[in-house]
Scaffold this motif. Sequence first.
Motif, mmCIF file in Angstrom:
data_model
loop_
_atom_site.group_PDB
_atom_site.id
_atom_site.type_symbol
_atom_site.label_atom_id
_atom_site.label_comp_id
_atom_site.label_asym_id
_atom_site.label_seq_id
_atom_site.Cartn_x
_atom_site.Cartn_y
_atom_site.Cartn_z
ATOM 1 N N ALA A 43 0.848 -1.193 0.000
ATOM 2 C CA ALA A 43 0.000 0.000 0.000
ATOM 3 C C ALA A 43 0.878 1.236 0.000
ATOM 4 C CB ALA A 43 -0.908 -0.017 1.224
ATOM 5 N N ASP A 44 1.939 1.200 0.783
ATOM 6 C CA ASP A 44 2.834 2.350 0.903
ATOM 7 C C ASP A 44 3.526 2.631 -0.431
ATOM 8 O OD1 ASP A 44 4.124 4.403 2.109
ATOM 9 O OD2 ASP A 44 5.269 3.183 3.517
ATOM 10 N N ARG A 45 3.957 1.556 -1.090
ATOM 11 C CA ARG A 45 4.687 1.732 -2.350
ATOM 12 C C ARG A 45 3.782 2.194 -3.492
ATOM 13 N NH1 ARG A 45 8.381 -2.548 -5.877
ATOM 14 N NH2 ARG A 45 7.985 -1.520 -7.857
ATOM 15 N N LEU A 46 2.588 1.596 -3.572
ATOM 16 C CA LEU A 46 1.798 1.757 -4.798
ATOM 17 C C LEU A 46 0.727 2.845 -4.731
ATOM 18 C CD1 LEU A 46 1.071 -1.997 -5.640
ATOM 19 C CD2 LEU A 46 2.568 -0.466 -6.927
ATOM 20 N N CYS A 47 0.179 3.071 -3.551
ATOM 21 C CA CYS A 47 -1.078 3.832 -3.507
ATOM 22 C C CYS A 47 -0.857 5.328 -3.346
ATOM 23 C CB CYS A 47 -1.963 3.310 -2.381
ATOM 24 S SG CYS A 47 -2.419 1.586 -2.617
ATOM 25 N N ASP A 48 -1.651 6.101 -4.087
ATOM 26 C CA ASP A 48 -1.632 7.558 -3.931
ATOM 27 C C ASP A 48 -2.375 7.951 -2.663
ATOM 28 O OD1 ASP A 48 -0.334 8.194 -6.470
ATOM 29 O OD2 ASP A 48 -2.151 7.336 -7.348
ATOM 30 N N ARG A 49 -3.501 7.280 -2.423
ATOM 31 C CA ARG A 49 -4.242 7.493 -1.177
ATOM 32 C C ARG A 49 -4.673 6.137 -0.647
ATOM 33 N NH1 ARG A 49 -9.108 10.347 -0.991
ATOM 34 N NH2 ARG A 49 -9.486 9.542 -3.084
#
Length: 249
Positions: free
Chosen positions: A199-205
């Motif tokens: 989630a930290d690597r891929l997500c904008d929010r």
Amino acid sequence: MAEEFLVAQDLYKSFNEHKAVNGVSFTIYKGEIFGLLGPNGAGKTTTIRMLTTVLEPDRGHVTVGGHSIRDNADAVRSLIGVCPQELALYEDLSAIDNMVFFGRMVGLDGREARAQAMAHLELMGLVERAMGKVGKFSGGMKRRINLAIALMGHPELLFLDEPTVGIDPQSRNNIYETIEGLRDRGMTILYTTHYMEEADRLCDRIAIIDGGQIIAMDTPYQLKSRIGPLEQVTLEDVFLKLTGRRLRD
Ligand SMILES: Nc1ncnc2c1ncn2[C@@H]1O[C@H](COP(=O)(O)OP(=O)(O)O)[C@@H](O)[C@H]1O
Ligand SMILES: [Mg+2]
């Protein structure tokens, strides 16, 4: 101002007495990767099933591209691609035949389905295995085919439900790179995971979901900086602080 692409308002879904989704609202903007991060049983898949017109909400309202999922489900379906948590593949068919089959299901003619299938196999690094039976593929390869199928018909919004669970690092990296490539080309993505690093690597929010409710929603940066110095804080710490429990209990 970013364009609203999916708007979910006050969604509820119970199974018997159990409130699987208990008042969930969020907006996904065009071109972003929006993450639903939460432990097993949090309500991620149930939420996705409602958003993708598979499961009717008990209450609440969703629009995708301005179309209501209740009143105009066909229009919604034509805008979305879904990579389900449970693999949906014909094990006896080759990779290419699986993809052509699902391409025909979304209304492509045979020639276009083959062309898209080959392009997506290329993207997933599986062109050499196009003629291979899916039943003989590794778990990671099946996951990649599952994602490639979700891209058939060039959806504008892609739903990825825990696409990297239980796969080898090579397949995982391929999936990360594919997702980043899709985002660079303007695709909008809803991504669920219980892996905070992803989630930290891929997500904008990210919306952190627990017990059927969203307990925090922001950029990974903002979520972490609420807790402490960025170098030291992980999304796991954010979850722990909010719930008193660890994400992977
Ligand atoms: N079809 C169903 N029937 C009964 N209970 C269900 C069903 N689907 C999900 N649940 C329950 O709803 C809760 C949320 O499940 P789910 O949305 O699959 O969570 P997640 O995807 O976050 O792991 C869980 O407690 C699960 O057991
Ligand atoms: Mg799930």
